[in-house]
Design a protein around this motif. Sequence first.
Motif, PDB file in Angstrom:
ATOM      1  N   VAL A 105       5.009   3.732  19.971  1.00  9.21           N
ATOM      2  CA  VAL A 105       4.213   3.287  18.823  1.00  9.21           C
ATOM      3  C   VAL A 105       4.263   1.765  18.718  1.00  9.21           C
ATOM      4  N   ALA A 106       5.455   1.179  18.892  1.00  6.06           N
ATOM      5  CA  ALA A 106       5.589  -0.283  18.825  1.00  6.06           C
ATOM      6  C   ALA A 106       4.796  -0.950  19.943  1.00  6.06           C
ATOM      7  N   TYR A 125       1.950   0.371  31.153  1.00  8.50           N
ATOM      8  CA  TYR A 125       2.818   0.681  30.013  1.00  8.50           C
ATOM      9  C   TYR A 125       2.320   1.829  29.138  1.00  8.50           C
ATOM     10  N   VAL A 126       1.032   2.062  29.074  1.00 10.53           N
ATOM     11  CA  VAL A 126       0.505   3.110  28.193  1.00 10.53           C
ATOM     12  C   VAL A 126       1.091   4.500  28.496  1.00 10.53           C
ATOM     13  N   PRO A 127       1.320   4.872  29.769  1.00  7.69           N
ATOM     14  CA  PRO A 127       1.904   6.200  30.005  1.00  7.69           C
ATOM     15  C   PRO A 127       3.246   6.414  29.309  1.00  7.69           C
ATOM     16  N   MET A 128       3.986   5.326  29.045  1.00  2.49           N
ATOM     17  CA  MET A 128       5.284   5.483  28.380  1.00  2.49           C
ATOM     18  C   MET A 128       5.159   6.042  26.974  1.00  2.49           C
ATOM     19  N   VAL A 129       3.974   5.975  26.398  1.00  2.00           N
ATOM     20  CA  VAL A 129       3.758   6.539  25.065  1.00  2.00           C
ATOM     21  C   VAL A 129       4.065   8.043  25.080  1.00  2.00           C
ATOM     22  N   ALA A 130       3.873   8.691  26.208  1.00  2.66           N
ATOM     23  CA  ALA A 130       4.112  10.132  26.309  1.00  2.66           C
ATOM     24  C   ALA A 130       5.581  10.482  26.509  1.00  2.66           C
ATOM     25  N   TRP A 131       6.423   9.514  26.876  1.00  2.00           N
ATOM     26  CA  TRP A 131       7.815   9.817  27.192  1.00  2.00           C
ATOM     27  C   TRP A 131       8.540  10.465  26.016  1.00  2.00           C
ATOM     28  N   GLY A 132       8.463   9.900  24.839  1.00  4.15           N
ATOM     29  CA  GLY A 132       9.164  10.446  23.664  1.00  4.15           C
ATOM     30  C   GLY A 132       8.740  11.865  23.339  1.00  4.15           C
ATOM     31  N   PRO A 133       7.436  12.123  23.194  1.00  2.32           N
ATOM     32  CA  PRO A 133       7.019  13.494  22.904  1.00  2.32           C
ATOM     33  C   PRO A 133       7.400  14.496  24.012  1.00  2.32           C
ATOM     34  N   LEU A 134       7.279  14.081  25.277  1.00  5.50           N
ATOM     35  CA  LEU A 134       7.677  14.985  26.364  1.00  5.50           C
ATOM     36  C   LEU A 134       9.168  15.303  26.282  1.00  5.50           C
ATOM     37  N   LEU A 135       9.978  14.287  26.056  1.00  5.95           N
ATOM     38  CA  LEU A 135      11.419  14.492  25.943  1.00  5.95           C
ATOM     39  C   LEU A 135      11.744  15.378  24.738  1.00  5.95           C
ATOM     40  N   ALA A 136      11.048  15.191  23.638  1.00  4.72           N
ATOM     41  CA  ALA A 136      11.289  16.018  22.451  1.00  4.72           C
ATOM     42  C   ALA A 136      10.978  17.485  22.725  1.00  4.72           C
ATOM     43  N   ILE A 137       9.876  17.742  23.410  1.00  7.70           N
ATOM     44  CA  ILE A 137       9.490  19.120  23.723  1.00  7.70           C
ATOM     45  C   ILE A 137      10.516  19.778  24.647  1.00  7.70           C
ATOM     46  N   VAL A 138      10.932  19.058  25.679  1.00  6.12           N
ATOM     47  CA  VAL A 138      11.904  19.615  26.628  1.00  6.12           C
ATOM     48  C   VAL A 138      13.256  19.809  25.938  1.00  6.12           C
ATOM     49  N   THR A 139      13.638  18.887  25.067  1.00  2.00           N
ATOM     50  CA  THR A 139      14.904  19.003  24.336  1.00  2.00           C
ATOM     51  C   THR A 139      14.888  20.215  23.411  1.00  2.00           C
TER      52      THR A 139
END
Length: 189
Positions: free
Chosen positions: A128-129, A153-167
């Motif tokens: 988001v930042a 850098y834009v693909p990194m926006v998906a890292w948090g949501p992907l990690l949250a789903i897998v977690t």
Amino acid sequence: MPTRTPPSAPSRPATAAPVPLWARRAAAATLWVSMPSALWRLAVVLGIPLGLADSEYDSMLIPGWGYLLLPLLCAFQEGLAFLTLGLVRPWGEIWPNWMPLLRGRRVPVSAAVIPATLGAVVCTLYGVAFVWTTLHADMEITQWGEWVMNASYVPMVAWGPLLAIVTAHYHRRRTRDRHARTSSPNHNS
């Protein structure tokens, strides 16, 4: 004529409960979405033209400490992304043999879920930042350089949501497995 049976391949350890394909793919995707930005920073270090003005290199400490800091940041970032695979692999449930004192023991669910959840929150906030600062930044960069940087850098926006789903899936899978073992009629207390 006697026939030989080929030796069987050593069996790979399996997770306690099956991991669906979507969860394995989401975990692997964290590596792929974090990689373009790491490659962009490595390109900066290697001196590949990216449309940046000298002042931008100065802000990244290039030349200077940036030659050390940027590759370390890339390695740290990819290392953290790699840890996501532990949420879908056996080494995320049983400590690997190379870890003294812990080897062979079950990984407590909270030991994986708490750092992964914090990581998901941090990665999401970073995403988001990044979007906000990109829209409001006043960088000295060419138009094509800005396009390359944003595409990296834009693909990194998906890292948090992907990690949250897998977690969340890891937590559900591991606690469901533990609940099933403790509530089974053959369980000895």
